[in-house]
Design a protein around this motif. Structure first.
Motif, PDB file in Angstrom:
ATOM      1  N   THR A 314       0.805  -1.217   0.000  1.00 19.63           N
ATOM      2  CA  THR A 314       0.000   0.000   0.000  1.00 19.63           C
ATOM      3  C   THR A 314       0.838   1.267   0.000  1.00 19.63           C
ATOM      4  OG1 THR A 314      -0.108  -0.092   2.415  1.00 19.63           O
ATOM      5  CG2 THR A 314      -1.913  -1.122   1.190  1.00 19.63           C
ATOM      6  N   GLY A 315       2.138   1.121   0.224  1.00 19.91           N
ATOM      7  CA  GLY A 315       3.006   2.295   0.197  1.00 19.91           C
ATOM      8  C   GLY A 315       3.104   3.035   1.508  1.00 19.91           C
ATOM      9  N   ILE A 316       2.508   2.481   2.591  1.00 20.55           N
ATOM     10  CA  ILE A 316       2.560   3.162   3.885  1.00 20.55           C
ATOM     11  C   ILE A 316       3.996   3.233   4.394  1.00 20.55           C
ATOM     12  CG2 ILE A 316       1.868   3.018   6.312  1.00 20.55           C
ATOM     13  CD1 ILE A 316      -0.795   1.896   5.408  1.00 20.55           C
ATOM     14  N   THR A 317       4.732   2.114   4.235  1.00 16.57           N
ATOM     15  CA  THR A 317       6.133   2.113   4.685  1.00 16.57           C
ATOM     16  C   THR A 317       6.934   3.186   3.973  1.00 16.57           C
ATOM     17  OG1 THR A 317       6.032  -0.260   5.150  1.00 16.57           O
ATOM     18  CG2 THR A 317       8.214   0.720   4.902  1.00 16.57           C
ATOM     19  N   GLY A 318       6.775   3.256   2.656  1.00 17.98           N
ATOM     20  CA  GLY A 318       7.504   4.268   1.889  1.00 17.98           C
ATOM     21  C   GLY A 318       7.094   5.677   2.258  1.00 17.98           C
ATOM     22  N   ALA A 319       5.794   5.865   2.538  1.00 19.92           N
ATOM     23  CA  ALA A 319       5.318   7.199   2.900  1.00 19.92           C
ATOM     24  C   ALA A 319       5.896   7.654   4.234  1.00 19.92           C
ATOM     25  CB  ALA A 319       3.788   7.194   2.968  1.00 19.92           C
ATOM     26  N   VAL A 320       5.921   6.738   5.216  1.00 17.11           N
ATOM     27  CA  VAL A 320       6.498   7.080   6.520  1.00 17.11           C
ATOM     28  C   VAL A 320       7.984   7.372   6.382  1.00 17.11           C
ATOM     29  CG1 VAL A 320       7.009   6.215   8.829  1.00 17.11           C
ATOM     30  CG2 VAL A 320       4.771   5.780   7.804  1.00 17.11           C
ATOM     31  N   ILE A 348       2.878   0.631  27.578  1.00 19.58           N
ATOM     32  CA  ILE A 348       1.459   0.350  27.357  1.00 19.58           C
ATOM     33  C   ILE A 348       1.210  -1.090  26.942  1.00 19.58           C
ATOM     34  CG2 ILE A 348      -0.578   1.039  26.033  1.00 19.58           C
ATOM     35  CD1 ILE A 348       0.799   3.757  25.616  1.00 19.58           C
ATOM     36  N   ILE A 349       2.018  -1.617  26.007  1.00 14.74           N
ATOM     37  CA  ILE A 349       1.762  -2.959  25.474  1.00 14.74           C
ATOM     38  C   ILE A 349       3.024  -3.809  25.576  1.00 14.74           C
ATOM     39  CG2 ILE A 349      -0.096  -2.257  23.923  1.00 14.74           C
ATOM     40  CD1 ILE A 349       1.857  -2.138  21.655  1.00 14.74           C
ATOM     41  N   ASP A 350       2.884  -5.095  25.297  1.00 11.23           N
ATOM     42  CA  ASP A 350       3.993  -6.022  25.479  1.00 11.23           C
ATOM     43  C   ASP A 350       5.036  -5.885  24.372  1.00 11.23           C
ATOM     44  OD1 ASP A 350       3.554  -8.516  23.408  1.00 11.23           O
ATOM     45  OD2 ASP A 350       1.680  -7.572  23.984  1.00 11.23           O
ATOM     46  N   SER A 351       6.221  -6.453  24.623  1.00 15.25           N
ATOM     47  CA  SER A 351       7.370  -6.267  23.744  1.00 15.25           C
ATOM     48  C   SER A 351       7.144  -6.800  22.338  1.00 15.25           C
ATOM     49  CB  SER A 351       8.595  -6.958  24.348  1.00 15.25           C
ATOM     50  OG  SER A 351       8.870  -6.471  25.630  1.00 15.25           O
ATOM     51  N   ILE A 352       6.599  -8.015  22.239  1.00 19.56           N
ATOM     52  CA  ILE A 352       6.414  -8.619  20.919  1.00 19.56           C
ATOM     53  C   ILE A 352       5.425  -7.807  20.090  1.00 19.56           C
ATOM     54  CG2 ILE A 352       5.535 -10.662  19.719  1.00 19.56           C
ATOM     55  CD1 ILE A 352       6.729 -12.353  21.943  1.00 19.56           C
ATOM     56  N   SER A 353       4.363  -7.331  20.721  1.00 23.67           N
ATOM     57  CA  SER A 353       3.392  -6.507  19.999  1.00 23.67           C
ATOM     58  C   SER A 353       4.035  -5.219  19.488  1.00 23.67           C
ATOM     59  CB  SER A 353       2.209  -6.169  20.914  1.00 23.67           C
ATOM     60  OG  SER A 353       1.531  -7.334  21.320  1.00 23.67           O
ATOM     61  N   ILE A 354       4.921  -4.642  20.278  1.00 24.03           N
ATOM     62  CA  ILE A 354       5.615  -3.422  19.848  1.00 24.03           C
ATOM     63  C   ILE A 354       6.435  -3.694  18.597  1.00 24.03           C
ATOM     64  CG2 ILE A 354       7.363  -1.716  20.480  1.00 24.03           C
ATOM     65  CD1 ILE A 354       6.513  -2.144  23.400  1.00 24.03           C
ATOM     66  N   ILE A 355       7.165  -4.813  18.599  1.00 23.90           N
ATOM     67  CA  ILE A 355       7.981  -5.166  17.435  1.00 23.90           C
ATOM     68  C   ILE A 355       7.095  -5.383  16.209  1.00 23.90           C
ATOM     69  CG2 ILE A 355       9.383  -7.020  16.447  1.00 23.90           C
ATOM     70  CD1 ILE A 355      10.908  -7.181  18.976  1.00 23.90           C
ATOM     71  N   LEU A 356       5.986  -6.095  16.388  1.00 21.33           N
ATOM     72  CA  LEU A 356       5.099  -6.378  15.265  1.00 21.33           C
ATOM     73  C   LEU A 356       4.517  -5.098  14.671  1.00 21.33           C
ATOM     74  CD1 LEU A 356       3.148  -9.480  16.654  1.00 21.33           C
ATOM     75  CD2 LEU A 356       5.152  -9.454  15.182  1.00 21.33           C
ATOM     76  N   LEU A 357       4.232  -4.114  15.530  1.00 21.78           N
ATOM     77  CA  LEU A 357       3.622  -2.873  15.061  1.00 21.78           C
ATOM     78  C   LEU A 357       4.627  -1.931  14.401  1.00 21.78           C
ATOM     79  CD1 LEU A 357       1.255  -2.054  18.072  1.00 21.78           C
ATOM     80  CD2 LEU A 357       0.545  -2.651  15.756  1.00 21.78           C
ATOM     81  N   THR A 358       5.835  -1.878  14.917  1.00 22.49           N
ATOM     82  CA  THR A 358       6.760  -0.819  14.513  1.00 22.49           C
ATOM     83  C   THR A 358       7.883  -1.249  13.579  1.00 22.49           C
ATOM     84  OG1 THR A 358       8.133  -1.169  16.490  1.00 22.49           O
ATOM     85  CG2 THR A 358       6.340   0.438  16.657  1.00 22.49           C
ATOM     86  N   VAL A 359       8.406  -2.446  13.749  1.00 21.06           N
ATOM     87  CA  VAL A 359       9.601  -2.842  13.002  1.00 21.06           C
ATOM     88  C   VAL A 359       9.380  -2.848  11.485  1.00 21.06           C
ATOM     89  CG1 VAL A 359      11.202  -4.749  12.568  1.00 21.06           C
ATOM     90  CG2 VAL A 359      10.715  -4.021  14.900  1.00 21.06           C
ATOM     91  N   PRO A 360       8.219  -3.319  10.972  1.00 22.94           N
ATOM     92  CA  PRO A 360       8.036  -3.252   9.518  1.00 22.94           C
ATOM     93  C   PRO A 360       8.150  -1.838   8.951  1.00 22.94           C
ATOM     94  CG  PRO A 360       6.402  -4.719  10.489  1.00 22.94           C
ATOM     95  CD  PRO A 360       7.096  -4.023  11.636  1.00 22.94           C
ATOM     96  N   VAL A 361       7.889  -0.839   9.777  1.00 24.40           N
ATOM     97  CA  VAL A 361       8.002   0.548   9.334  1.00 24.40           C
ATOM     98  C   VAL A 361       9.376   1.118   9.664  1.00 24.40           C
ATOM     99  CG1 VAL A 361       7.062   2.882   9.589  1.00 24.40           C
ATOM    100  CG2 VAL A 361       5.530   0.909   9.600  1.00 24.40           C
ATOM    101  N   PHE A 362       9.856   0.873  10.872  1.00 22.68           N
ATOM    102  CA  PHE A 362      11.102   1.492  11.326  1.00 22.68           C
ATOM    103  C   PHE A 362      12.347   0.909  10.663  1.00 22.68           C
ATOM    104  CE2 PHE A 362       9.494   3.073  15.757  1.00 22.68           C
ATOM    105  CZ  PHE A 362       8.639   3.944  15.100  1.00 22.68           C
ATOM    106  N   ILE A 379      19.581  -1.926  19.375  1.00 20.75           N
ATOM    107  CA  ILE A 379      19.085  -0.659  19.934  1.00 20.75           C
ATOM    108  C   ILE A 379      17.579  -0.750  20.171  1.00 20.75           C
ATOM    109  CG2 ILE A 379      18.645   1.778  19.395  1.00 20.75           C
ATOM    110  CD1 ILE A 379      21.359   1.760  17.907  1.00 20.75           C
ATOM    111  N   GLY A 380      16.855  -1.293  19.180  1.00 16.21           N
ATOM    112  CA  GLY A 380      15.409  -1.411  19.309  1.00 16.21           C
ATOM    113  C   GLY A 380      14.998  -2.330  20.449  1.00 16.21           C
TER     114      GLY A 380
END
Length: 448
Positions: A314-320, A348-362, A379-380
């Motif tokens: 969808t291009g969200i990664t590229g847009a960010v 707020i949320i657990d470690s694995i959920s954080i990775i799943l939400l952010t790493v594909p973008v970061f 570092i992450g």
């Protein structure tokens, strides 16, 4: 191709679901399906895309590494490995100020090589280390913060579940990620130990040196503590050390893949557990426990792969990535923004959920900034683990409290005591940003 409105809808739906407490796997699945539908407008294509991703994910050989390493850790935990480690380290450090705190850190570090889960370490050592600290007059806040702080090592030192998830999402070598965590883990151990020893020297009352009633002229030593037989403790610890060295060494030198190494480790751990007296009924319980822990993780990873693909399509990664790079901020400032987001999410949320939400973008953003993928991963993981000690929802603090209900301790007390350990983690993050070789040296050495 997505337009800006559709991108906003997808991101808004995901954040809304997460904030309202929807299970992260369900949130990722719904968001991914919505993204595909908005892009293609065909329900049949959405269902086909989801089923193909799930099939490809579950049949992936690397996914087996998670249940196998969890199984290895469960077998060794049931065999009394954690108690043996603590007892042995305590006996070997009788000369050291604040030795029970240092023993907790060092035992956590070794236990991390077989458990891979911070919460398990926090619960285990709350029941093993805290009673000894209490008996020797250690200040309660200091004791509990030592346990909560050192439990962070479970996700940094391999075989870390976070590293496995990170490697699957970014398609990095899990073996290299394992090696990248060793030296930073040692640095964290040294920083923690230096703080504990320094505190014991400057404020000996905190570690009970003015409270323990002993014979005139005597000093607290391991002989005053209840220990198992030294020979049995040493034997059990050596078995664990040989297992860790064999598994990680085999992966590092290329004798087997991480999945094969996890299989070897699980079988060897079973043998050790049987030697140490584990009964067949308990073996069955361990297998069930590992299955209960692994199944949700595998579901999360399938949904995360689907989410990652949708972000790319969808291009969200590229847009960010473009939005961050076009700000004109220096690379270290953009990295700081990502770390700050990890800190906040860690509360707020657990470690694995954080990775799943952010790493594909970061991860693509960090690559675009020129950061080494291994150093960025460490570092992450450190930043996410730091969030587990950060109020108001630092889960390690709540785990320690829950493991000791008889103490009636407040979470605020543990949070305050954990501040120096939090600062140590921040210091190591800064050190790796300045000197990424801390994380990359050992993996690169294996390639020479």
């Amino acid at each position: 191709m997505f337009d800006a409105t559709q991108m906003f809808i997808v991101v808004a739906v995901l954040l809304t679901l997460v904030l309202f407490g929807t299970h992260i796997a369900v949130a990722l699945g719904i968001t991914s399906a919505l993204g595909i539908y908005l892009m293609l407008g065909d329900v049949e294509v959405v269902l086909s895309f989801i089923s193909n991703t799930a099939y490809e994910g579950i049949r992936d050989y690397i996914f087996a590494v998670i249940p196998l390493f969890i199984l290895m850790g469960e077998f060794l935990a049931r065999s009394g490995a954690a108690r043996d480690l603590f007892n042995l380290v305590n006996r070997l450090t009788t000369w050291l100020p604040g030795r029970l705190g240092v023993a907790t850190v060092l035992a956590n570090a070794v236990f991390a090589f077989v458990s891979g889960v911070s919460i398990a370490a926090a619960a285990t050592f709350s029941r093993i280390a805290y009673p000894e600290m209490k008996r020797f007059g250690y200040q309660r806040q200091f004791s509990l913060s030592c346990i909560a702080g050192s439990a962070c090592l479970g996700m940094l030192i391999p075989p870390s579940v976070l590293m496995i998830v990170w490697g699957v999402l970014t398609e990095q070598s899990i073996g290299s990620l394992f090696m990248a965590g060793v030296v930073p883990g040692i640095v964290v151990v040294l920083a923690y130990s230096a703080y504990i020893v320094g505190t014991a020297i400057l404020r000996p009352d905190i570690v009970g040196e003015r409270k323990v009633a002993l014979a005139p002229g005597a000093i607290p030593s391991a002989d005053h503590m209840k220990h198992d037989d030294l020979g049995g403790t040493l034997f059990g610890t050596l078995l664990v050390v040989f297992l860790v060295c064999g598994v990680l060494g085999g992966i590092w030198f290329g004798f087997f893949t991480p999945t094969e190494g996890a299989g070897v480790g699980a079988v060897a751990a079973l043998v050790i557990a049987l030697i140490r007296g584990l009964r067949m009924k308990e073996v069955f319980e361990v297998v069930l426990s590992a299955g209960r822990s692994s199944a949700p993780l595998l579901l999360l990873l399938v949904m995360a792969q689907l989410y990652s693909r949708v972000l790319s399509m969808t291009g969200i990664t590229g847009a960010v990535q473009s939005a961050l790079l076009d700000t004109g901020l220096p690379a270290v400032a953009i990295l700081g923004i990502m770390i700050l987001i990890w800190f906040v999410l860690g509360c707020i949320i657990d470690s694995i959920s954080i990775i799943l939400l952010t790493v594909p973008v970061f991860a693509p953003v960090a690559a675009g900034l020129g950061y080494d993928p291994l150093a960025f991963a460490i570092i992450g993981i450190l930043a996410i683990e730091t969030g587990l000690l950060t109020p108001p929802f630092g889960i390690l603090v709540f785990t320690v409290k829950a493991a000791l209900p008889q103490e009636n301790v407040s979470v605020g007390e543990i949070f305050r005591g954990s501040t120096p350990f939090w600062a140590c983690l921040i210091g190591v993050i800064i050190a790796i940003i300045i000197f990424p070789q801390i994380a990359t040296w050992l993996p690169n050495l294996g390639r020479v």
